[in-house]
Design an enzyme around this catalytic site. Structure first.
Site, PDB file in Angstrom:
ATOM      1  CG  ASP A  33      -0.284  -0.310   2.535  1.00 51.24           C
ATOM      2  OD1 ASP A  33       0.944  -0.563   2.553  1.00 51.24           O
ATOM      3  OD2 ASP A  33      -0.976  -0.315   3.568  1.00 51.24           O
ATOM      4  CG  ASP A  74       6.363   5.331   6.865  1.00 44.03           C
ATOM      5  OD1 ASP A  74       6.428   6.530   6.556  1.00 44.03           O
ATOM      6  OD2 ASP A  74       6.269   4.962   8.047  1.00 44.03           O
TER       7      ASP A  74
HETATM    8  P1  5GP Z   1       7.639   0.846   6.274  1.00 44.39           P
HETATM    9  O1  5GP Z   1       8.204  -0.495   6.602  1.00 44.39           O
HETATM   10  O2  5GP Z   1       7.933   1.304   4.871  1.00 44.39           O
HETATM   11  O3  5GP Z   1       8.010   1.869   7.290  1.00 44.39           O
HETATM   12  O4  5GP Z   1       6.112   0.761   6.475  1.00 44.39           O
HETATM   13  C1  5GP Z   1       5.289   0.089   5.657  1.00 44.39           C
HETATM   14  C2  5GP Z   1       3.993  -0.233   6.376  1.00 44.39           C
HETATM   15  O5  5GP Z   1       3.685   0.679   7.441  1.00 44.39           O
HETATM   16  C3  5GP Z   1       2.868  -0.101   5.391  1.00 44.39           C
HETATM   17  O6  5GP Z   1       2.698  -1.313   4.692  1.00 44.39           O
HETATM   18  C4  5GP Z   1       1.703   0.244   6.290  1.00 44.39           C
HETATM   19  O7  5GP Z   1       1.167  -0.952   6.825  1.00 44.39           O
HETATM   20  C5  5GP Z   1       2.324   1.035   7.424  1.00 44.39           C
HETATM   21  N1  5GP Z   1       2.199   2.493   7.187  1.00 44.39           N
HETATM   22  C6  5GP Z   1       3.172   3.342   6.837  1.00 44.39           C
HETATM   23  N2  5GP Z   1       2.722   4.590   6.671  1.00 44.39           N
HETATM   24  C7  5GP Z   1       1.387   4.522   6.913  1.00 44.39           C
HETATM   25  C8  5GP Z   1       0.333   5.499   6.878  1.00 44.39           C
HETATM   26  O8  5GP Z   1       0.487   6.695   6.586  1.00 44.39           O
HETATM   27  N3  5GP Z   1      -0.921   5.051   7.190  1.00 44.39           N
HETATM   28  C9  5GP Z   1      -1.170   3.750   7.524  1.00 44.39           C
HETATM   29  N4  5GP Z   1      -2.433   3.436   7.815  1.00 44.39           N
HETATM   30  N5  5GP Z   1      -0.212   2.808   7.554  1.00 44.39           N
HETATM   31  C10 5GP Z   1       1.057   3.201   7.248  1.00 44.39           C
HETATM   32 MG    MG Z   2       1.606  -2.854   5.655  1.00 47.77          MG
END
Ligand code: 5GP
Ligand code: MG
Length: 175
Positions: A100, A103
């Site tokens: 989705d 981040d």
């Molecule tokens: P990363 O490992 O890139 O930090 O995070 C990825 C996961 O964190 C995404 O798949 C999602 O589940 C969650 N996440 C990151 N940013 C957001 C956000 O703005 N809103 C929501 N609901 N989930 C997020």
């Molecule tokens: Mg996720």
């Protein structure tokens, strides 16, 4: 849940649908003549992945993985764990990991490293939303729907607590 907080819509259902079509066309062209394995990361990408695969016109297999990150709420703490792995053999296949949102990038980095050990022919990533300001690794998604600033996103598969994944547009709660 804080139902009376004000929603600010960032991308309407129509914006999303146009973007997903566009991504589907690009991906279909890039993988023309190949067999694609789409790996959708649960739960966040289930809506995006289901829309995206219907815009892809090359032979496509669909697999799911579930990850969990320790820490508070949905924020990645740095420790990404694979809860459910793919069952299928992807040796020699062309894999596209769909999430989705990117981040910190730690989830995608972990998944790509994990799947590379299964010797696919190629592996790329696709996310609906990218928050490059938040990155904690050098990773960049190969396909991106929308690049956004550092705001917490809800809707279109993305949750707020246990809710709102079913909302067909992408929004943020105004404080
Ligand atoms: P990363 O490992 O890139 O930090 O995070 C990825 C996961 O964190 C995404 O798949 C999602 O589940 C969650 N996440 C990151 N940013 C957001 C956000 O703005 N809103 C929501 N609901 N989930 C997020
Ligand atoms: Mg996720």
């Amino acid at each position: 849940m804080e139902m009376n907080k004000k929603q600010r819509v960032l991308f309407s259902a129509d914006d999303i649908s146009k973007k997903v079509k566009e991504l589907g066309q690009i991906i279909s062209a890039d993988y023309e003549g190949k067999e694609l394995v789409v790996v959708s990361l649960l739960r966040g990408s289930f809506i995006f992945a289901s829309d995206l695969v219907r815009e892809i016109n090359v032979l496509t297999q669909i697999e799911f993985m579930t990850t969990a990150s320790y820490g508070h709420g949905e924020e990645t703490s740095g420790q990404v764990n694979i809860v459910t792995d793919i069952k299928d053999d992807i040796t020699g296949k062309d894999v596209l990991v769909v999430d989705d949102i990117m981040d910190t990038g730690l989830t995608m980095e972990k998944i790509l490293e994990h799947l590379k050990q299964k010797n696919p022919n190629s592996i790329k990533s696709c996310v609906m939303l990218d928050k490059p300001e938040r990155r904690k690794t050098h990773i960049t998604p190969d396909y991106v729907g929308f690049t956004i600033p550092d705001v917490f996103i809800v809707g279109y598969g993305l949750n707020y607590g246990d809710y709102y994944r079913n909302i067909p547009y992408i929004f943020t709660f105004d404080e």
